[in-house]
Design a protein around this motif. Structure first.
Motif, PDB file in Angstrom:
ATOM      1  N   MET A  31      65.306 -47.445   5.267  1.00 53.16           N
ATOM      2  CA  MET A  31      66.368 -47.989   6.151  1.00 53.16           C
ATOM      3  C   MET A  31      67.484 -46.618   6.273  1.00 53.16           C
ATOM      4  SD  MET A  31      66.423 -51.254   6.569  1.00 53.16           S
ATOM      5  CE  MET A  31      67.966 -51.923   7.020  1.00 53.16           C
ATOM      6  N   TYR A  35      67.997 -45.662  10.068  1.00 50.21           N
ATOM      7  CA  TYR A  35      69.080 -46.040  10.789  1.00 50.21           C
ATOM      8  C   TYR A  35      70.555 -45.116  10.615  1.00 50.21           C
ATOM      9  CZ  TYR A  35      65.680 -49.754  11.374  1.00 50.21           C
ATOM     10  OH  TYR A  35      64.646 -50.509  11.876  1.00 50.21           O
ATOM     11  N   SER A  60      76.961 -52.345   4.659  1.00 50.47           N
ATOM     12  CA  SER A  60      76.051 -53.106   5.607  1.00 50.47           C
ATOM     13  C   SER A  60      74.803 -53.269   5.068  1.00 50.47           C
ATOM     14  CB  SER A  60      75.849 -52.444   6.913  1.00 50.47           C
ATOM     15  OG  SER A  60      77.362 -52.328   7.514  1.00 50.47           O
ATOM     16  N   LEU A  61      74.363 -52.199   4.365  1.00 55.59           N
ATOM     17  CA  LEU A  61      73.164 -52.300   3.810  1.00 55.59           C
ATOM     18  C   LEU A  61      72.852 -53.328   2.569  1.00 55.59           C
ATOM     19  CD1 LEU A  61      70.156 -51.058   3.912  1.00 55.59           C
ATOM     20  CD2 LEU A  61      70.738 -49.289   2.235  1.00 55.59           C
ATOM     21  N   PHE A  64      72.512 -56.628   4.142  1.00 55.14           N
ATOM     22  CA  PHE A  64      71.263 -56.886   4.743  1.00 55.14           C
ATOM     23  C   PHE A  64      70.432 -57.448   3.441  1.00 55.14           C
ATOM     24  CE2 PHE A  64      67.232 -54.911   5.825  1.00 55.14           C
ATOM     25  CZ  PHE A  64      66.971 -55.779   7.034  1.00 55.14           C
ATOM     26  N   TRP A  65      70.734 -56.458   2.638  1.00 52.46           N
ATOM     27  CA  TRP A  65      69.673 -56.702   1.402  1.00 52.46           C
ATOM     28  C   TRP A  65      69.971 -57.994   0.955  1.00 52.46           C
ATOM     29  CZ3 TRP A  65      69.536 -53.360  -3.744  1.00 52.46           C
ATOM     30  CH2 TRP A  65      67.994 -53.558  -4.512  1.00 52.46           C
ATOM     31  N   ILE A  79      64.485 -55.609  12.630  1.00 52.81           N
ATOM     32  CA  ILE A  79      65.426 -55.142  11.937  1.00 52.81           C
ATOM     33  C   ILE A  79      66.635 -54.171  12.286  1.00 52.81           C
ATOM     34  CG2 ILE A  79      65.607 -53.293   9.697  1.00 52.81           C
ATOM     35  CD1 ILE A  79      63.092 -54.381   8.382  1.00 52.81           C
ATOM     36  N   TYR A  82      69.145 -56.434  14.128  1.00 52.83           N
ATOM     37  CA  TYR A  82      69.872 -57.416  12.973  1.00 52.83           C
ATOM     38  C   TYR A  82      71.000 -56.415  12.312  1.00 52.83           C
ATOM     39  CZ  TYR A  82      70.688 -60.572   9.429  1.00 52.83           C
ATOM     40  OH  TYR A  82      71.311 -61.591   8.685  1.00 52.83           O
ATOM     41  N   PHE A  83      70.403 -55.197  11.822  1.00 53.63           N
ATOM     42  CA  PHE A  83      71.132 -54.426  11.071  1.00 53.63           C
ATOM     43  C   PHE A  83      72.412 -53.630  11.731  1.00 53.63           C
ATOM     44  CE2 PHE A  83      71.712 -50.142   8.828  1.00 53.63           C
ATOM     45  CZ  PHE A  83      72.336 -50.662   7.780  1.00 53.63           C
ATOM     46  N   TYR A  84      71.895 -53.321  13.070  1.00 53.19           N
ATOM     47  CA  TYR A  84      72.792 -52.977  13.827  1.00 53.19           C
ATOM     48  C   TYR A  84      74.122 -53.684  14.305  1.00 53.19           C
ATOM     49  CZ  TYR A  84      74.620 -49.806  17.823  1.00 53.19           C
ATOM     50  OH  TYR A  84      75.516 -48.852  18.518  1.00 53.19           O
ATOM     51  N   CYS A  87      76.252 -53.618  11.107  1.00 52.73           N
ATOM     52  CA  CYS A  87      77.310 -52.590  11.076  1.00 52.73           C
ATOM     53  C   CYS A  87      78.401 -52.797  11.969  1.00 52.73           C
ATOM     54  CB  CYS A  87      76.112 -51.508  11.148  1.00 52.73           C
ATOM     55  SG  CYS A  87      75.130 -50.817   9.913  1.00 52.73           S
TER      56      CYS A  87
END
Lengths: 197, 251
Positions: A31, A35, A60-61, A64-65, A79, A82-84, A87
């Motif tokens: 990740m 990213y 954010s990680l 996410f986790w 991912i 979603y992750f962006y 953040c």
């Protein structure tokens, strides 16, 4: 030399949910490598510093986790999307916090609207305040209690393995200690006026 | 239906291991015993807290590791252009022996690095940064230092603390946090100077000074010195149990 193949989305998710440190670390670092640059650009382009980018990425990680480990979690996008979104949401939250503090204009109002409407983050966001409230209680326990409860409830280790790892005379002694530690923690939670009656 | 023990059901529930039969017995107890239901709710929160706490610590550990290694944002494109010469080591016994020795030595250092890092990571549970206790003066707002400390931004915490400490050099708790930040940033000399000062003083934080002095040697992989310091932690210390536990690992 053969270049390492990047993990696919499903492999990253499997790694994050594996409960095996090595696989979790590999997925988390994937990740990071994939990213961090993207997040850094976003933060730098929106009034942030490289240090802000670091903070936002790791916070954010963690969100996410936490989210992907929930049993009810389903990923309806990639991912990356979603992750962006997480953040961007976190950075916006931070800018708003700073704006409240400084009472200055926030350049990101417009940007907030750029978060895709079909990505529902709010429902999955880590309940930060609740967790910090719980962590304060956990920090009141002695370290051995925390280790014991973590091995038992988070890592799902057997009492015999825990006894060996934490130097108890046997599984029963570890079990009895775990019971006391859990009681101590639940008592701390229940005695807090913020605990719902 | 068998008569299940309430505590047993509670435990199984928290571990997510209730059978169908146990689940139905558990639901009945919950419905009939509000005090137990309240305790179960607290138990659920406790497990949720433990899980998120564990993830939080892992992320912090990884972040620190990343900073220490100066992780690149992305894999360097230069990597692709590197030419690798493959040598058949079977034709060169000396090369084979040298490679083997290199692998053994590298493995030993990797092992040392991982074990000491994880050992330190297991014990570096820092006390909560308490602003109210520390900022007796109205002039200083240490909320930024507190937030930075919570997020593991030790360099920011240090800079926020420095002006406070220049005015309040005898605030032992603030000094302790300064030492912890220096330890986290691998500034062992400065950190140890502070911990030794706290250790030899008479404040309430003396035992924390002893403990962190020992931890600084664990982090730097000087296990002999770590053992010496841990052995000196007396039974009256709040850190005695942890010190003994850590000694067991080191021995």
């Amino acid at each position: 030399m053969e270049k390492k193949t990047p993990l696919r989305d499903d492999e990253i998710l499997a790694g994050l949910c594996s409960n095996r440190k090595l696989e979790e670390d590999r997925a988390l670092m994937e990740m990071y490598h994939t990213y961090f640059g993207l997040i850094k650009n976003h933060v730098l382009e929106n009034s942030g510093s490289p240090e802000d980018a670091e903070d936002i990425f790791w916070v954010s990680l963690e969100v996410f986790w936490n989210n992907v480990k929930q049993e009810v979690f389903t990923l309806s996008s990639t991912i990356k999307t979603y992750f962006y979104s997480i953040c961007k949401y976190k950075w916006l939250e931070e800018l708003r916090r700073r704006r409240r503090k400084d009472d200055k204009n926030n350049p990101l109002e417009k940007d907030h609207q750029e978060i895709p409407a079909d990505i529902d983050i709010s429902g999955h966001m880590m309940e930060k305040e609740k967790h910090e409230w719980l962590w304060d209680k956990i920090r009141m326990l002695n370290q051995k209690c925390v280790d014991l409860l973590t091995l038992f409830y988070v890592d799902n280790e057997s009492m015999n393995q825990i006894a060996k790892a934490l130097d108890y005379s046997g599984g029963n002694a570890a079990k009895s200690a775990a019971y006391k530690c859990r009681k101590q923690l639940t008592k701390l939670i229940m005695e807090d006026p913020d605990f719902p009656s | 239906m068998p008569n299940f023990d309430k505590e047993y059901l509670h435990e199984q529930f928290l571990r997510g291991q209730l059978t169908t039969e146990e689940q139905s017995a558990f639901d009945k107890v919950l419905a009939s015993d509000p005090a137990f239901a309240r305790e179960v709710k607290a138990g659920e929160l406790a497990v949720e807290g433990l899980k998120s706490f564990h993830l939080h610590q892992r992320i912090q550990e990884l972040r620190k590791k990343g900073q220490a290694q100066q992780l690149p944002d992305q894999e360097s494109p230069k990597e692709e252009n590197k030419k690798v010469r493959l040598i058949s080591i079977f034709r060169k016994p000396l090369a084979l022996a040298a490679s083997f020795a290199l692998v053994v030595v590298a493995s030993y250092f990797i092992y040392l690095s991982i074990s000491s890092q994880s050992l330190y990571g297991r014990y570096n549970q820092h006390p909560s940064f308490s602003v109210t206790e520390m900022s007796s003066s109205q002039v200083y707002d240490l909320s930024r230092a507190e937030a930075a400390f919570k997020q593991g931004n030790y360099d920011i915490t240090l800079s926020e603390l420095s002006s406070y400490l220049s005015e309040n050099p005898t605030d032992t708790l603030a000094l302790l946090f300064q030492g912890i930040c220096q330890l986290e940033l691998d500034d062992y000399t400065q950190a140890r100077e502070i911990f030794s000062q706290i250790k030899s003083g008479t404040s309430d934080f003396q035992s924390l000074g002893e403990w962190y002095l020992a931890l600084s040697f664990v982090k730097e992989k000087d296990f002999d010195r770590a053992r010496q310091e841990l052995e000196n932690i007396s039974t009256n210390s709040e850190k005695y149990t942890q010190a003994q536990q850590l000694l067991n690992f080191l021995n």
